[in-house]
Motif scaffolding. Structure first.
Motif, short mmCIF file in Angstrom:
data_model
loop_
_atom_site.label_atom_id
_atom_site.label_comp_id
_atom_site.label_asym_id
_atom_site.label_seq_id
_atom_site.Cartn_x
_atom_site.Cartn_y
_atom_site.Cartn_z
N SER A 263 7.05 4.80 4.61
CA SER A 263 7.31 3.59 3.82
C SER A 263 6.03 2.94 3.33
CB SER A 263 8.12 2.58 4.65
OG SER A 263 7.34 2.07 5.71
N THR A 264 4.93 3.19 4.01
CA THR A 264 3.67 2.61 3.55
C THR A 264 3.16 3.28 2.29
OG1 THR A 264 2.38 4.11 4.97
CG2 THR A 264 3.03 1.98 5.91
N PHE A 265 3.77 4.39 1.91
CA PHE A 265 3.38 5.07 0.67
C PHE A 265 4.26 4.69 -0.51
CE2 PHE A 265 1.69 7.71 4.02
CZ PHE A 265 0.46 8.11 3.54
N ALA A 266 5.19 3.77 -0.30
CA ALA A 266 6.09 3.37 -1.38
C ALA A 266 6.25 1.85 -1.36
CB ALA A 266 7.45 4.03 -1.23
N TYR A 267 6.50 1.31 -2.55
CA TYR A 267 6.73 -0.14 -2.67
C TYR A 267 7.75 -0.36 -3.77
CZ TYR A 267 5.87 -5.14 -2.69
OH TYR A 267 6.02 -6.48 -2.57
N VAL A 268 8.69 -1.28 -3.50
CA VAL A 268 9.74 -1.59 -4.47
C VAL A 268 9.49 -3.00 -5.03
CG1 VAL A 268 12.20 -1.94 -4.85
CG2 VAL A 268 11.41 -0.11 -3.31
N VAL A 269 9.31 -3.06 -6.33
CA VAL A 269 9.18 -4.35 -7.02
C VAL A 269 10.58 -4.78 -7.45
CG1 VAL A 269 8.16 -5.59 -8.96
CG2 VAL A 269 6.86 -3.77 -7.81
N GLU B 235 10.40 -9.53 -11.23
CA GLU B 235 9.11 -9.67 -10.57
C GLU B 235 8.11 -8.72 -11.19
OE1 GLU B 235 9.43 -9.05 -6.40
OE2 GLU B 235 10.19 -11.07 -5.97
N VAL B 236 6.84 -9.07 -11.06
CA VAL B 236 5.73 -8.22 -11.48
C VAL B 236 4.78 -8.09 -10.31
CG1 VAL B 236 3.82 -7.92 -13.10
CG2 VAL B 236 5.95 -8.92 -13.89
N GLY B 237 4.40 -6.86 -9.96
CA GLY B 237 3.51 -6.64 -8.83
C GLY B 237 2.09 -6.37 -9.28
N VAL B 238 1.14 -6.85 -8.48
CA VAL B 238 -0.28 -6.59 -8.73
C VAL B 238 -0.85 -5.92 -7.48
CG1 VAL B 238 -2.53 -7.59 -9.25
CG2 VAL B 238 -0.46 -8.60 -10.25
N PRO B 239 -1.20 -4.62 -7.54
CA PRO B 239 -1.74 -3.91 -6.37
C PRO B 239 -3.25 -4.12 -6.23
CG PRO B 239 -1.46 -2.38 -8.18
CD PRO B 239 -1.00 -3.71 -8.69
N THR B 240 -3.68 -4.23 -4.99
CA THR B 240 -5.11 -4.30 -4.67
C THR B 240 -5.40 -3.33 -3.54
OG1 THR B 240 -4.70 -6.15 -3.15
CG2 THR B 240 -5.34 -6.71 -5.40
N THR B 241 -6.44 -2.53 -3.72
CA THR B 241 -6.82 -1.53 -2.72
C THR B 241 -8.28 -1.72 -2.37
OG1 THR B 241 -5.24 0.04 -3.67
CG2 THR B 241 -6.92 0.93 -2.19
N LEU B 242 -8.51 -2.18 -1.15
CA LEU B 242 -9.86 -2.39 -0.66
C LEU B 242 -10.68 -3.26 -1.63
CD1 LEU B 242 -10.65 1.21 0.70
CD2 LEU B 242 -9.85 -0.80 1.98
N GLN C 73 5.80 -3.04 -12.90
CA GLN C 73 7.07 -3.63 -13.28
C GLN C 73 8.10 -3.33 -12.19
OE1 GLN C 73 7.07 -5.64 -15.94
NE2 GLN C 73 4.91 -5.09 -16.14
N SER C 74 9.29 -3.89 -12.31
CA SER C 74 10.31 -3.70 -11.28
C SER C 74 10.66 -2.22 -11.14
CB SER C 74 11.56 -4.51 -11.64
OG SER C 74 12.06 -4.11 -12.90
N GLY C 75 10.87 -1.80 -9.88
CA GLY C 75 11.18 -0.40 -9.59
C GLY C 75 10.39 0.11 -8.40
N LEU C 76 10.50 1.43 -8.12
CA LEU C 76 9.83 2.07 -7.00
C LEU C 76 8.46 2.58 -7.44
CD1 LEU C 76 9.91 3.18 -4.07
CD2 LEU C 76 10.95 5.26 -5.01
N HIS C 77 7.45 2.30 -6.61
CA HIS C 77 6.08 2.74 -6.93
C HIS C 77 5.46 3.37 -5.69
CE1 HIS C 77 5.97 0.44 -10.77
NE2 HIS C 77 6.76 -0.40 -10.11
N LEU C 78 4.73 4.47 -5.89
CA LEU C 78 3.98 5.11 -4.81
C LEU C 78 2.61 4.47 -4.71
CD1 LEU C 78 4.87 8.86 -5.42
CD2 LEU C 78 5.91 7.27 -3.78
N LYS C 79 2.13 4.33 -3.47
CA LYS C 79 0.85 3.67 -3.27
C LYS C 79 0.17 4.22 -2.03
CE LYS C 79 2.47 -0.20 -0.42
NZ LYS C 79 1.52 0.08 0.67
N SER C 80 -1.06 3.82 -1.88
CA SER C 80 -1.81 4.18 -0.68
C SER C 80 -1.43 3.24 0.45
CB SER C 80 -3.31 4.07 -0.96
OG SER C 80 -4.04 4.07 0.24
#
Length: 295
Positions: free
Chosen positions: A46-52, A56-63, A71-78
Protein backbone atom coordinates in the motif's frame (compact mmCIF):
# COMPACT_ATOMS: atom_id res chain seq x y z
CA UNK A 1 3.12 3.03 7.56
CA UNK A 2 6.28 1.69 5.91
CA UNK A 3 7.94 1.12 9.29
CA UNK A 4 4.93 -0.80 10.62
CA UNK A 5 4.79 -2.99 7.52
CA UNK A 6 8.50 -3.77 7.82
CA UNK A 7 8.09 -4.68 11.47
CA UNK A 8 5.18 -7.00 10.68
CA UNK A 9 7.11 -8.62 7.84
CA UNK A 10 10.12 -9.08 10.08
CA UNK A 11 7.92 -10.64 12.76
CA UNK A 12 6.29 -13.00 10.28
CA UNK A 13 9.63 -14.06 8.81
CA UNK A 14 11.14 -14.59 12.26
CA UNK A 15 8.24 -16.79 13.39
CA UNK A 16 8.42 -18.76 10.14
CA UNK A 17 12.17 -19.36 10.56
CA UNK A 18 11.73 -20.41 14.18
CA UNK A 19 8.93 -22.73 13.20
CA UNK A 20 11.03 -24.25 10.44
CA UNK A 21 13.90 -24.85 12.84
CA UNK A 22 11.47 -26.29 15.32
CA UNK A 23 12.45 -23.72 17.91
CA UNK A 24 8.78 -22.79 18.16
CA UNK A 25 6.41 -25.71 17.98
CA UNK A 26 3.16 -23.88 18.77
CA UNK A 27 0.67 -23.95 15.94
CA UNK A 28 -0.81 -20.60 17.02
CA UNK A 29 2.60 -18.99 16.76
CA UNK A 30 2.87 -20.22 13.22
CA UNK A 31 -0.55 -18.82 12.35
CA UNK A 32 0.34 -15.51 13.99
CA UNK A 33 3.56 -15.37 12.02
CA UNK A 34 1.71 -16.05 8.78
CA UNK A 35 -0.91 -13.38 9.47
CA UNK A 36 1.64 -10.76 10.48
CA UNK A 37 3.62 -11.52 7.34
CA UNK A 38 0.56 -11.15 5.11
CA UNK A 39 -0.55 -7.95 6.81
CA UNK A 40 2.95 -6.54 6.63
CA UNK A 41 3.18 -7.41 2.94
CA UNK A 42 -0.16 -5.73 2.20
CA UNK A 43 0.86 -2.65 4.13
CA UNK A 44 4.16 -2.56 2.31
CA UNK A 45 2.38 -2.79 -1.04
CA UNK A 46 0.00 0.00 0.00
CA UNK A 47 2.94 2.34 0.46
CA UNK A 48 3.52 2.09 -3.29
CA UNK A 49 0.04 3.36 -4.16
CA UNK A 50 -2.03 6.42 -3.33
CA UNK A 51 -5.65 7.25 -4.14
CA UNK A 52 -6.60 10.87 -4.71
CA UNK A 53 -10.28 11.34 -3.89
CA UNK A 54 -12.75 13.09 -6.22
CA UNK A 55 -12.65 16.91 -6.05
CA UNK A 56 -9.10 16.77 -4.72
CA UNK A 57 -5.67 17.49 -6.16
CA UNK A 58 -2.57 15.81 -4.74
CA UNK A 59 0.94 17.25 -4.53
CA UNK A 60 3.68 14.58 -4.00
CA UNK A 61 6.95 15.34 -2.24
CA UNK A 62 9.87 12.92 -2.08
CA UNK A 63 12.75 13.72 0.23
CA UNK A 64 12.09 17.46 -0.11
CA UNK A 65 11.54 17.38 -3.85
CA UNK A 66 8.11 18.55 -5.07
CA UNK A 67 6.57 16.68 -7.98
CA UNK A 68 3.75 17.53 -10.36
CA UNK A 69 0.12 17.59 -9.25
CA UNK A 70 -1.99 14.41 -9.20
CA UNK A 71 -5.62 14.43 -10.23
CA UNK A 72 -8.23 12.15 -8.66
CA UNK A 73 -7.53 8.43 -9.11
CA UNK A 74 -4.92 5.76 -8.26
CA UNK A 75 -1.24 6.72 -8.44
CA UNK A 76 1.93 4.67 -7.90
CA UNK A 77 4.58 6.21 -5.70
CA UNK A 78 7.70 5.54 -3.73
CA UNK A 79 7.30 4.55 -0.09
CA UNK A 80 9.31 7.69 0.72
CA UNK A 81 6.79 9.94 -1.02
CA UNK A 82 4.34 12.04 0.98
CA UNK A 83 1.20 13.37 -0.65
CA UNK A 84 -0.57 16.59 0.38
CA UNK A 85 -4.11 16.95 -0.92
CA UNK A 86 -6.07 20.11 -1.64
CA UNK A 87 -9.87 20.06 -1.88
CA UNK A 88 -11.33 21.97 -4.82
CA UNK A 89 -14.79 22.15 -3.24
CA UNK A 90 -16.04 25.58 -2.13
CA UNK A 91 -15.17 26.49 1.46
CA UNK A 92 -16.62 29.16 3.76
CA UNK A 93 -14.55 31.61 5.75
CA UNK A 94 -16.85 32.93 8.48
CA UNK A 95 -15.69 36.25 9.90
CA UNK A 96 -18.04 36.35 12.86
CA UNK A 97 -17.93 35.83 16.60
CA UNK A 98 -14.35 36.20 17.73
CA UNK A 99 -13.36 36.84 14.10
CA UNK A 100 -15.83 39.71 13.59
CA UNK A 101 -14.07 42.51 11.73
CA UNK A 102 -13.82 45.78 13.67
CA UNK A 103 -13.83 48.65 11.17
CA UNK A 104 -13.81 52.44 11.30
CA UNK A 105 -15.89 54.75 9.16
CA UNK A 106 -14.56 57.82 7.38
CA UNK A 107 -15.73 59.81 10.41
CA UNK A 108 -13.77 57.64 12.84
CA UNK A 109 -16.76 55.74 14.25
CA UNK A 110 -16.39 52.05 15.14
CA UNK A 111 -18.55 49.38 13.50
CA UNK A 112 -18.53 45.58 13.67
CA UNK A 113 -19.00 43.65 10.41
CA UNK A 114 -19.98 39.97 10.15
CA UNK A 115 -19.46 38.38 6.75
CA UNK A 116 -18.80 35.09 4.98
CA UNK A 117 -16.30 34.68 2.14
CA UNK A 118 -17.00 31.69 -0.12
CA UNK A 119 -13.82 30.57 -1.82
CA UNK A 120 -12.26 27.57 -3.57
CA UNK A 121 -8.92 26.53 -5.00
CA UNK A 122 -8.26 26.69 -8.73
CA UNK A 123 -6.84 23.21 -9.57
CA UNK A 124 -4.46 24.75 -12.08
CA UNK A 125 -2.74 26.73 -9.30
CA UNK A 126 -2.54 23.96 -6.69
CA UNK A 127 1.23 23.52 -7.00
CA UNK A 128 1.85 27.25 -6.58
CA UNK A 129 -0.43 27.35 -3.52
CA UNK A 130 1.37 24.37 -2.02
CA UNK A 131 4.71 26.14 -2.39
CA UNK A 132 3.23 29.36 -1.00
CA UNK A 133 1.16 28.01 1.92
CA UNK A 134 1.82 24.27 2.30
CA UNK A 135 -1.75 23.05 2.86
CA UNK A 136 -5.38 23.93 2.23
CA UNK A 137 -5.92 25.11 5.80
CA UNK A 138 -2.82 27.30 5.54
CA UNK A 139 -4.21 28.82 2.33
CA UNK A 140 -7.24 30.04 4.26
CA UNK A 141 -5.31 31.23 7.30
CA UNK A 142 -2.38 32.85 5.50
CA UNK A 143 -4.08 34.23 2.37
CA UNK A 144 -7.89 34.37 2.40
CA UNK A 145 -8.30 35.39 6.05
CA UNK A 146 -5.87 38.35 6.32
CA UNK A 147 -6.57 39.72 2.84
CA UNK A 148 -10.33 39.65 3.40
CA UNK A 149 -10.07 41.49 6.72
CA UNK A 150 -7.79 44.12 5.25
CA UNK A 151 -10.10 44.80 2.32
CA UNK A 152 -13.19 45.00 4.57
CA UNK A 153 -11.48 47.64 6.73
CA UNK A 154 -10.33 49.64 3.71
CA UNK A 155 -13.79 49.69 2.12
CA UNK A 156 -15.61 50.78 5.28
CA UNK A 157 -13.02 53.50 5.85
CA UNK A 158 -14.25 55.21 2.66
CA UNK A 159 -17.85 55.44 3.90
CA UNK A 160 -19.60 57.24 6.71
CA UNK A 161 -21.08 55.39 9.66
CA UNK A 162 -24.65 55.82 8.41
CA UNK A 163 -23.69 54.53 4.95
CA UNK A 164 -21.95 51.48 6.39
CA UNK A 165 -24.75 50.79 8.83
CA UNK A 166 -27.75 51.24 6.53
CA UNK A 167 -27.92 53.23 3.30
CA UNK A 168 -24.92 51.81 1.39
CA UNK A 169 -24.67 48.24 2.69
CA UNK A 170 -25.39 46.60 -0.66
CA UNK A 171 -22.88 48.81 -2.47
CA UNK A 172 -20.25 48.12 0.22
CA UNK A 173 -20.85 44.36 0.00
CA UNK A 174 -20.47 44.45 -3.81
CA UNK A 175 -17.26 46.48 -3.52
CA UNK A 176 -15.78 44.06 -0.97
CA UNK A 177 -16.67 41.11 -3.23
CA UNK A 178 -14.98 42.74 -6.23
CA UNK A 179 -11.79 43.71 -4.38
CA UNK A 180 -11.32 40.33 -2.67
CA UNK A 181 -11.83 38.59 -6.02
CA UNK A 182 -9.25 40.83 -7.68
CA UNK A 183 -6.77 40.29 -4.85
CA UNK A 184 -7.01 36.47 -4.64
CA UNK A 185 -7.58 35.48 -8.28
CA UNK A 186 -3.90 35.87 -9.35
CA UNK A 187 -2.92 33.48 -6.55
CA UNK A 188 -5.26 30.75 -7.79
CA UNK A 189 -8.02 31.32 -5.23
CA UNK A 190 -11.52 31.64 -6.67
CA UNK A 191 -14.02 33.79 -4.75
CA UNK A 192 -17.57 32.49 -5.19
CA UNK A 193 -19.27 35.29 -3.27
CA UNK A 194 -19.11 37.55 -0.24
CA UNK A 195 -22.11 37.77 2.08
CA UNK A 196 -22.11 40.84 4.34
CA UNK A 197 -24.53 39.41 6.90
CA UNK A 198 -24.59 42.05 9.60
CA UNK A 199 -23.14 45.46 10.41
CA UNK A 200 -23.70 46.93 13.83
CA UNK A 201 -22.35 50.20 15.22
CA UNK A 202 -20.66 50.60 18.57
CA UNK A 203 -22.66 52.23 21.36
CA UNK A 204 -20.97 55.60 20.88
CA UNK A 205 -21.49 55.52 17.13
CA UNK A 206 -25.14 54.55 17.56
CA UNK A 207 -25.70 57.63 19.72
CA UNK A 208 -23.98 59.82 17.13
CA UNK A 209 -26.08 58.32 14.33
CA UNK A 210 -29.30 58.91 16.27
CA UNK A 211 -28.34 62.53 16.94
CA UNK A 212 -27.48 63.09 13.31
CA UNK A 213 -30.78 61.62 12.18
CA UNK A 214 -32.67 63.88 14.58
CA UNK A 215 -30.73 66.91 13.35
CA UNK A 216 -31.45 66.02 9.73
CA UNK A 217 -35.15 65.62 10.50
CA UNK A 218 -35.24 68.99 12.29
CA UNK A 219 -33.39 70.62 9.40
CA UNK A 220 -35.80 69.12 6.90
CA UNK A 221 -38.79 70.39 8.88
CA UNK A 222 -37.27 73.88 9.11
CA UNK A 223 -36.56 73.94 5.39
CA UNK A 224 -40.12 72.80 4.66
CA UNK A 225 -41.48 75.61 6.88
CA UNK A 226 -39.32 78.18 5.07
CA UNK A 227 -40.50 76.96 1.69
CA UNK A 228 -44.14 77.14 2.87
CA UNK A 229 -43.66 80.69 4.16
CA UNK A 230 -42.02 81.75 0.90
CA UNK A 231 -44.85 80.22 -1.11
CA UNK A 232 -47.49 82.01 0.97
CA UNK A 233 -45.64 85.34 0.70
CA UNK A 234 -45.36 84.90 -3.06
CA UNK A 235 -49.07 84.13 -3.26
CA UNK A 236 -49.98 87.26 -1.27
CA UNK A 237 -47.69 89.33 -3.49
CA UNK A 238 -49.33 87.99 -6.62
CA UNK A 239 -52.83 88.61 -5.19
CA UNK A 240 -51.98 92.19 -4.24
CA UNK A 241 -50.44 92.87 -7.63
CA UNK A 242 -53.52 91.43 -9.35
CA UNK A 243 -55.84 93.61 -7.22
CA UNK A 244 -53.78 96.73 -7.89
CA UNK A 245 -53.78 96.05 -11.62
CA UNK A 246 -57.56 95.57 -11.60
CA UNK A 247 -58.03 98.80 -9.69
CA UNK A 248 -55.88 100.66 -12.19
CA UNK A 249 -57.97 99.34 -15.05
CA UNK A 250 -61.17 100.38 -13.33
CA UNK A 251 -59.76 103.80 -12.46
CA UNK A 252 -58.67 104.40 -16.05
CA UNK A 253 -62.08 103.42 -17.44
CA UNK A 254 -64.24 105.53 -15.05
CA UNK A 255 -64.46 108.95 -16.81
CA UNK A 256 -66.88 111.70 -15.69
CA UNK A 257 -69.27 111.10 -18.58
CA UNK A 258 -69.33 107.36 -17.95
CA UNK A 259 -69.94 107.91 -14.27
CA UNK A 260 -72.77 110.40 -15.07
CA UNK A 261 -74.33 107.99 -17.51
CA UNK A 262 -74.20 105.12 -15.11
CA UNK A 263 -75.61 107.30 -12.33
CA UNK A 264 -78.53 108.47 -14.43
CA UNK A 265 -79.30 104.94 -15.60
CA UNK A 266 -79.25 103.75 -12.04
CA UNK A 267 -81.66 106.39 -10.86
CA UNK A 268 -83.93 105.91 -13.83
CA UNK A 269 -84.33 102.40 -12.63
CA UNK A 270 -84.99 103.69 -9.14
CA UNK A 271 -87.60 106.17 -10.45
CA UNK A 272 -89.72 103.25 -11.62
CA UNK A 273 -90.77 102.93 -8.01
CA UNK A 274 -90.45 106.62 -7.04
CA UNK A 275 -91.88 109.05 -9.61
CA UNK A 276 -89.57 111.88 -8.65
CA UNK A 277 -86.08 111.13 -7.32
CA UNK A 278 -83.24 113.56 -6.64
CA UNK A 279 -79.65 112.42 -6.97
CA UNK A 280 -76.37 114.29 -6.72
CA UNK A 281 -75.21 113.10 -10.13
CA UNK A 282 -74.69 116.48 -11.66
CA UNK A 283 -71.39 118.17 -12.18
CA UNK A 284 -69.98 119.99 -9.20
CA UNK A 285 -72.34 117.99 -6.99
CA UNK A 286 -75.54 119.66 -8.33
CA UNK A 287 -78.56 117.38 -8.00
CA UNK A 288 -80.27 115.75 -10.92
CA UNK A 289 -84.06 115.54 -10.75
CA UNK A 290 -85.38 112.35 -12.25
CA UNK A 291 -89.09 112.43 -12.99
CA UNK A 292 -90.31 108.93 -13.32
CA UNK A 293 -93.61 110.08 -14.89
CA UNK A 294 -91.85 111.52 -17.91
CA UNK A 295 -89.80 109.58 -20.36
Amino acid sequence: MLLISLLLLALGITLAVLRRRRVVRSRSAAVAGLLSGVVGLLLALSTFAYVVEPYEVGVPTTLGSVGGTWQSGLHLKSPLTDVTTFSTRPADLDLTGKDTVEVRSSEGGVLYADLTVKWSIDPAHTLALFKLAGSASAVQQRLVYPDSREIVRNVFARHTGVEGYSSQREAISAEIDRLITERLAPRGILVNGVNLRNVRPSDNLQKAIDQKIQQEQATAQAEAAVLTAKAEAEKRKIDSESTAAANRVIADSLTDRMLMSQCIEAFKAAAEKNPVYASPCGSNGSPVIVDGTKR
